[in-house]
Write an enzyme that holds these catalytic residues in place. Structure first.
Site, PDB file in Angstrom:
ATOM      1  N   HIS A 217     -27.520 -33.130   9.854  1.00  0.00           N
ATOM      2  CA  HIS A 217     -28.647 -34.052   9.989  1.00  0.00           C
ATOM      3  C   HIS A 217     -28.355 -35.305   9.170  1.00  0.00           C
ATOM      4  O   HIS A 217     -27.614 -35.272   8.187  1.00  0.00           O
ATOM      5  CB  HIS A 217     -29.930 -33.399   9.501  1.00  0.00           C
ATOM      6  CG  HIS A 217     -30.439 -32.320  10.401  1.00  0.00           C
ATOM      7  ND1 HIS A 217     -31.750 -31.901  10.389  1.00  0.00           N
ATOM      8  CD2 HIS A 217     -29.819 -31.572  11.354  1.00  0.00           C
ATOM      9  CE1 HIS A 217     -31.921 -30.945  11.283  1.00  0.00           C
ATOM     10  NE2 HIS A 217     -30.764 -30.725  11.882  1.00  0.00           N
TER      11      HIS A 217
ATOM     12  N   GLU B  91     -30.045 -37.013   7.007  1.00  0.00           N
ATOM     13  CA  GLU B  91     -30.375 -36.961   5.578  1.00  0.00           C
ATOM     14  C   GLU B  91     -29.335 -36.163   4.800  1.00  0.00           C
ATOM     15  O   GLU B  91     -28.922 -36.568   3.705  1.00  0.00           O
ATOM     16  CB  GLU B  91     -31.770 -36.345   5.370  1.00  0.00           C
ATOM     17  CG  GLU B  91     -32.892 -37.148   5.972  1.00  0.00           C
ATOM     18  CD  GLU B  91     -33.231 -36.782   7.414  1.00  0.00           C
ATOM     19  OE1 GLU B  91     -34.335 -37.126   7.860  1.00  0.00           O
ATOM     20  OE2 GLU B  91     -32.377 -36.158   8.105  1.00  0.00           O
TER      21      GLU B  91
ATOM     22  N   CYS C  73     -36.992 -32.978   8.356  1.00  0.00           N
ATOM     23  CA  CYS C  73     -37.267 -31.620   8.798  1.00  0.00           C
ATOM     24  C   CYS C  73     -37.275 -30.686   7.581  1.00  0.00           C
ATOM     25  O   CYS C  73     -36.917 -31.105   6.471  1.00  0.00           O
ATOM     26  CB  CYS C  73     -36.202 -31.178   9.808  1.00  0.00           C
ATOM     27  SG  CYS C  73     -34.614 -30.776   9.041  1.00  0.00           S
TER      28      CYS C  73
ATOM     29  N   CYS D 199     -33.851 -30.576   5.711  1.00  0.00           N
ATOM     30  CA  CYS D 199     -33.599 -31.810   4.969  1.00  0.00           C
ATOM     31  C   CYS D 199     -34.538 -31.940   3.782  1.00  0.00           C
ATOM     32  O   CYS D 199     -34.141 -32.427   2.718  1.00  0.00           O
ATOM     33  CB  CYS D 199     -33.698 -33.018   5.897  1.00  0.00           C
ATOM     34  SG  CYS D 199     -32.381 -33.023   7.142  1.00  0.00           S
TER      35      CYS D 199
END
Length: 157
Positions: free
Chosen positions: A54, A56, A84, A87
């Site tokens: 992801h 992040e 999410c 993250c």
């Protein structure tokens, strides 16, 4: 405020760039320390075949590498979308000072990126989750922790 808007626009640009290059989902993030970008990332889940790739997480990894540390105290994360649950965990483990985001998780859900199952599962007792969690060798699982406690030269985090 203008500086914050500039950084969030850069995170959004990373998301757009990732979509255009076919890297993965429409997410971008940057980590800033003392007004300087020290980490960048865009979602590359599908291009790297890595469900943890992801934006992040990649930006946090990049910042840690740049700064030579595993904690990002004094740093701020700017991300194109509300993080999410995975993250969010990474943000807390990295000890970032603040997070600025653009789109909400509800906007992400509307566009096919729905994390509601994970939020629901985390709140459930472990024996009521959709994926079975089965504990094995509980006694042996304590050994690494005992060694850690006794280790005199450990780096605490």
């Amino acid at each position: 405020m203008e500086e914050h808007l500039s950084f969030i626009e850069q995170a959004i640009s990373l998301a757009i760039e990732g979509v255009n290059k076919g890297n993965g989902g429409p997410f971008g993030a940057i980590v800033v320390k003392n007004g300087q970008i020290v980490g960048k990332g865009n979602n590359s889940v599908t291009s790297n075949n890595d469900p943890t790739a992801h934006a992040e997480v990649i930006a946090i990894r990049d910042a840690c590498k740049t700064l030579g540390t595993f904690q990002l105290n004094g740093c701020v994360l700017y991300t194109s979308c509300e993080p999410c649950p995975m993250c969010l965990g990474a943000i807390y483990w990295a000890r970032l000072d603040r997070v600025y985001y653009s789109a909400t998780r509800h906007v992400a859900s509307h566009h096919g990126f729905d994390d509601s199952l994970i939020y629901e599962e985390v709140a459930r007792p472990i024996n009521q989750r959709k994926i079975d969690f089965v504990q094995l060798a509980a006694e042996n699982g304590i050994k690494p922790f005992s060694l850690w406690r006794q280790k005199e030269d450990k780096i605490k985090y």
